[in-house]
Design a protein around this motif. Structure first.
Motif, PDB file in Angstrom:
ATOM      1  N   LEU A  46       1.524   0.391 -10.824  1.00  0.00           N
ATOM      2  CA  LEU A  46       0.036   0.194 -10.351  1.00  0.00           C
ATOM      3  C   LEU A  46      -0.072  -1.379 -10.314  1.00  0.00           C
ATOM      4  CD1 LEU A  46      -1.974   2.811 -12.492  1.00  0.00           C
ATOM      5  CD2 LEU A  46      -1.108   2.914 -10.086  1.00  0.00           C
ATOM      6  N   HIS A  47      -0.860  -1.670  -9.191  1.00  0.00           N
ATOM      7  CA  HIS A  47      -1.161  -2.887  -9.062  1.00  0.00           C
ATOM      8  C   HIS A  47      -1.969  -3.504 -10.566  1.00  0.00           C
ATOM      9  CE1 HIS A  47      -2.030  -6.445  -6.708  1.00  0.00           C
ATOM     10  NE2 HIS A  47      -3.080  -6.293  -6.671  1.00  0.00           N
ATOM     11  N   SER A  48      -1.671  -4.548 -10.720  1.00  0.00           N
ATOM     12  CA  SER A  48      -2.100  -5.133 -12.049  1.00  0.00           C
ATOM     13  C   SER A  48      -3.503  -5.106 -11.928  1.00  0.00           C
ATOM     14  CB  SER A  48      -1.348  -6.710 -12.335  1.00  0.00           C
ATOM     15  OG  SER A  48      -1.747  -7.336 -11.154  1.00  0.00           O
ATOM     16  N   GLN A  49      -4.274  -5.198 -10.904  1.00  0.00           N
ATOM     17  CA  GLN A  49      -5.712  -5.352 -11.063  1.00  0.00           C
ATOM     18  C   GLN A  49      -6.352  -3.917 -10.885  1.00  0.00           C
ATOM     19  OE1 GLN A  49      -7.450  -8.358 -11.026  1.00  0.00           O
ATOM     20  NE2 GLN A  49      -5.520  -9.426 -10.960  1.00  0.00           N
ATOM     21  N   PHE A 101      -2.032  10.548  -3.418  1.00  0.00           N
ATOM     22  CA  PHE A 101      -2.255   9.171  -3.843  1.00  0.00           C
ATOM     23  C   PHE A 101      -2.256   8.047  -2.584  1.00  0.00           C
ATOM     24  CE2 PHE A 101      -0.794   4.929  -5.172  1.00  0.00           C
ATOM     25  CZ  PHE A 101      -1.452   4.652  -6.719  1.00  0.00           C
ATOM     26  N   SER A 102      -3.162   7.137  -2.679  1.00  0.00           N
ATOM     27  CA  SER A 102      -3.732   6.301  -1.742  1.00  0.00           C
ATOM     28  C   SER A 102      -4.245   4.929  -2.256  1.00  0.00           C
ATOM     29  CB  SER A 102      -4.508   7.023  -0.624  1.00  0.00           C
ATOM     30  OG  SER A 102      -4.732   5.956   0.297  1.00  0.00           O
ATOM     31  N   SER A 103      -3.436   3.951  -2.463  1.00  0.00           N
ATOM     32  CA  SER A 103      -4.118   2.811  -3.155  1.00  0.00           C
ATOM     33  C   SER A 103      -2.626   1.668  -2.996  1.00  0.00           C
ATOM     34  CB  SER A 103      -3.941   2.945  -4.764  1.00  0.00           C
ATOM     35  OG  SER A 103      -4.844   1.957  -5.350  1.00  0.00           O
ATOM     36  N   GLU A 104      -3.263   0.632  -3.596  1.00  0.00           N
ATOM     37  CA  GLU A 104      -2.291  -0.662  -3.709  1.00  0.00           C
ATOM     38  C   GLU A 104      -1.509  -0.591  -4.836  1.00  0.00           C
ATOM     39  OE1 GLU A 104      -2.026  -3.486  -1.763  1.00  0.00           O
ATOM     40  OE2 GLU A 104      -3.066  -2.937  -0.328  1.00  0.00           O
ATOM     41  N   VAL A 105      -0.079  -0.804  -4.877  1.00  0.00           N
ATOM     42  CA  VAL A 105       0.712  -0.771  -5.813  1.00  0.00           C
ATOM     43  C   VAL A 105       1.500  -2.118  -6.030  1.00  0.00           C
ATOM     44  CG1 VAL A 105       0.622   1.681  -5.981  1.00  0.00           C
ATOM     45  CG2 VAL A 105       2.533   0.398  -4.781  1.00  0.00           C
ATOM     46  N   ASP A 106       2.211  -2.298  -6.987  1.00  0.00           N
ATOM     47  CA  ASP A 106       3.274  -3.311  -7.273  1.00  0.00           C
ATOM     48  C   ASP A 106       4.478  -3.062  -6.823  1.00  0.00           C
ATOM     49  OD1 ASP A 106       1.170  -5.230  -8.354  1.00  0.00           O
ATOM     50  OD2 ASP A 106       1.661  -4.676 -10.434  1.00  0.00           O
ATOM     51  N   SER A 107       5.112  -1.682  -7.327  1.00  0.00           N
ATOM     52  CA  SER A 107       6.305  -1.336  -6.938  1.00  0.00           C
ATOM     53  C   SER A 107       6.311   0.032  -6.936  1.00  0.00           C
ATOM     54  CB  SER A 107       7.321  -2.115  -7.730  1.00  0.00           C
ATOM     55  OG  SER A 107       7.299  -1.545  -9.080  1.00  0.00           O
ATOM     56  N   ILE A 108       7.450   0.651  -6.335  1.00  0.00           N
ATOM     57  CA  ILE A 108       8.007   2.014  -6.226  1.00  0.00           C
ATOM     58  C   ILE A 108       9.394   2.425  -6.618  1.00  0.00           C
ATOM     59  CG2 ILE A 108       7.451   4.072  -4.695  1.00  0.00           C
ATOM     60  CD1 ILE A 108       6.051   2.350  -2.740  1.00  0.00           C
ATOM     61  N   PHE A 109       9.538   3.254  -7.164  1.00  0.00           N
ATOM     62  CA  PHE A 109      10.885   3.412  -7.652  1.00  0.00           C
ATOM     63  C   PHE A 109      11.277   5.013  -7.092  1.00  0.00           C
ATOM     64  CE2 PHE A 109      14.173   4.973 -10.665  1.00  0.00           C
ATOM     65  CZ  PHE A 109      15.054   4.192 -10.815  1.00  0.00           C
ATOM     66  N   VAL A 110      12.197   5.284  -6.197  1.00  0.00           N
ATOM     67  CA  VAL A 110      12.197   6.706  -5.673  1.00  0.00           C
ATOM     68  C   VAL A 110      13.563   7.154  -5.852  1.00  0.00           C
ATOM     69  CG1 VAL A 110      10.212   6.293  -4.019  1.00  0.00           C
ATOM     70  CG2 VAL A 110      12.839   5.463  -3.278  1.00  0.00           C
ATOM     71  N   ILE A 149       2.165   2.914 -15.017  1.00  0.00           N
ATOM     72  CA  ILE A 149       3.186   3.442 -14.386  1.00  0.00           C
ATOM     73  C   ILE A 149       2.783   4.908 -14.290  1.00  0.00           C
ATOM     74  CG2 ILE A 149       5.605   4.527 -14.231  1.00  0.00           C
ATOM     75  CD1 ILE A 149       6.464   2.005 -15.845  1.00  0.00           C
ATOM     76  N   LEU A 150       2.783   5.238 -13.008  1.00  0.00           N
ATOM     77  CA  LEU A 150       2.504   7.002 -12.787  1.00  0.00           C
ATOM     78  C   LEU A 150       3.664   7.574 -12.383  1.00  0.00           C
ATOM     79  CD1 LEU A 150      -0.685   6.809 -10.403  1.00  0.00           C
ATOM     80  CD2 LEU A 150      -0.697   7.652 -12.835  1.00  0.00           C
ATOM     81  N   PHE A 164       0.763  -1.386  -0.119  1.00  0.00           N
ATOM     82  CA  PHE A 164       0.133  -0.025  -0.040  1.00  0.00           C
ATOM     83  C   PHE A 164       0.836   1.415   0.165  1.00  0.00           C
ATOM     84  CE2 PHE A 164      -2.706   3.302   1.857  1.00  0.00           C
ATOM     85  CZ  PHE A 164      -3.890   2.952   1.063  1.00  0.00           C
ATOM     86  N   LEU A 165       0.506   2.310  -0.797  1.00  0.00           N
ATOM     87  CA  LEU A 165       1.291   3.548  -0.875  1.00  0.00           C
ATOM     88  C   LEU A 165       0.535   4.666  -0.671  1.00  0.00           C
ATOM     89  CD1 LEU A 165       3.627   5.115  -1.761  1.00  0.00           C
ATOM     90  CD2 LEU A 165       3.049   5.058  -4.082  1.00  0.00           C
TER      91      LEU A 165
END
Length: 97
Positions: A51-54, A13-22, A75-76, A2-3
């Motif tokens: 973003l989460h695949s779903q 932003f507030s949602s499930e994600v697959d990964s984050i690059f910072v 990707i956002l 969750f991010l």
């Protein structure tokens, strides 16, 4: 995972994600699900959110600062000047400026 991305003005932003690059202060890094706990200072750069695949997010749902990556709609991106990241128990919070 969750991010949540928070700025002084709003929750962007507030949602499930697959990964984050910072853009970390010691270099860019990526976090996936079940990453070890971390606290990091972020420098100027781009946060990339896979973003989460779903997940289905529409352009109208985005705050002005977030944008879809031109080459991949899953990707956002968010340009930041600085910030702080905390990741623990599959929840990431980015306090961005």
């Amino acid at each position: 995972m969750f991010l949540e991305i928070v700025t002084p003005e709003a929750i962007l932003f507030s949602s499930e994600v697959d990964s984050i690059f910072v853009p970390g202060s010691n270099g860019e890094f990526q976090m996936l699900n079940n990453h070890a706990p971390v606290v990091s200072v972020l420098k100027e750069g781009t946060v990339k959110i896979h973003l989460h695949s779903q997940e289905q997010i529409h352009k109208d749902d985005l705050k002005g600062a977030l944008a879809f990556h031109p080459e991949d709609a899953k990707i956002l991106t968010l340009a930041i000047n600085s910030g702080t990241l905390e990741f623990n128990e599959n929840k990431a919070i980015i306090l961005a400026d």
